[in-house]
Design a protein around this motif. Structure first.
Motif, short mmCIF file in Angstrom:
data_model
loop_
_atom_site.label_atom_id
_atom_site.label_comp_id
_atom_site.label_asym_id
_atom_site.label_seq_id
_atom_site.Cartn_x
_atom_site.Cartn_y
_atom_site.Cartn_z
N GLU A 7 0.79 -1.24 0.00
CA GLU A 7 0.00 0.00 0.00
C GLU A 7 0.82 1.28 0.00
OE1 GLU A 7 -2.70 -0.27 3.27
OE2 GLU A 7 -3.96 -1.73 2.26
N ASP A 24 1.39 7.04 -1.35
CA ASP A 24 0.22 6.64 -0.58
C ASP A 24 -0.79 5.91 -1.45
OD1 ASP A 24 1.09 7.77 1.82
OD2 ASP A 24 0.27 9.73 1.30
N LYS A 25 -1.52 4.99 -0.86
CA LYS A 25 -2.67 4.32 -1.47
C LYS A 25 -2.36 3.59 -2.77
CE LYS A 25 -5.03 8.21 -1.43
NZ LYS A 25 -6.11 9.16 -1.63
N THR A 42 -2.56 4.46 -8.07
CA THR A 42 -2.94 4.76 -6.69
C THR A 42 -4.42 5.13 -6.64
OG1 THR A 42 -2.37 7.11 -6.82
CG2 THR A 42 -0.62 5.59 -6.11
N GLU A 44 -8.29 4.62 -3.93
CA GLU A 44 -8.95 3.99 -2.79
C GLU A 44 -10.11 3.14 -3.26
OE1 GLU A 44 -9.23 6.26 1.06
OE2 GLU A 44 -9.10 7.93 -0.36
#
Length: 184
Positions: A7, A24-25, A42, A44
């Motif tokens: 991640e 991030d992500k 990347t 969510e």
């Protein structure tokens, strides 16, 4: 090339050197052999928000923010541009080109157009889709031509078997489109 990711980081080995990028992500990372780049997705909830391109030695090349249409890249300094309703960004540093396919209106089924920039951010050409088609993506760049996948937007362009996705060649100097066959 083996690419390992979780991640928050992506790791690979190049010329005996361990390379690591931290973001991030991270959803996915892969090696694109055709371009000798590492591409990192990347976002969510399995929804892509940004694509990052890195050279094999770990140098940042390009970021494409899929939500805003903003594209940032480095070539003789940082460059940035944004087009509304961006669909796909083709990054071709070996040809010193950036190709952006975008919708001409907000509606998801709007016809697409393409802008071609050099790596200094200068607009070189603008092209509209072939009549009765809309562009999806560029699959290949050659000396003066781009191979572009297009979908038929009118029934007359669908073949007798109901297939509506075709490959076209676009002359990057004249804007001439040539239909070359089915796209799979």
């Amino acid at each position: 090339m083996k690419v390992i990711y979780d991640e928050i980081s992506v790791k690979w080995e190049y010329c005996g050197k361990n390379i690591q990028v931290t973001l991030d992500k991270i959803l996915h990372a892969s090696f694109r052999k055709s371009k000798n780049t590492i591409v990192i997705e990347t976002g969510e909830g399995f929804i892509e928000e940004c694509l990052y391109y890195y050279s094999l030695d770990g140098e940042f090349l390009l970021k494409n923010n899929l939500e805003t249409g903003e594209v940032t890249w480095y070539h003789n300094g940082e460059h940035q541009l944004a087009l509304p309703y961006t669909e796909t960004v083709g990054f071709y540093p070996e040809h010193h080109l950036l190709l952006i396919i975008y919708r001409t209106a907000e509606e998801r089924n709007a016809i697409t157009a393409m802008k071609i920039f050099d790596l200094n951010g200068n607009l070189l050409h603008s092209f509209t889709s072939p009549d009765g088609y809309t562009m999806l993506c560029v699959t290949e760049i050659e000396e003066k031509h781009a191979k572009v996948v297009c979908d038929a937007t009118i029934e007359e362009n669908v073949d007798p078997y109901g297939r509506d996705r075709f490959n076209f060649t676009l002359d990057l100097q004249t804007g001439q489109w040539d239909k070359v066959g089915l796209a799979y």
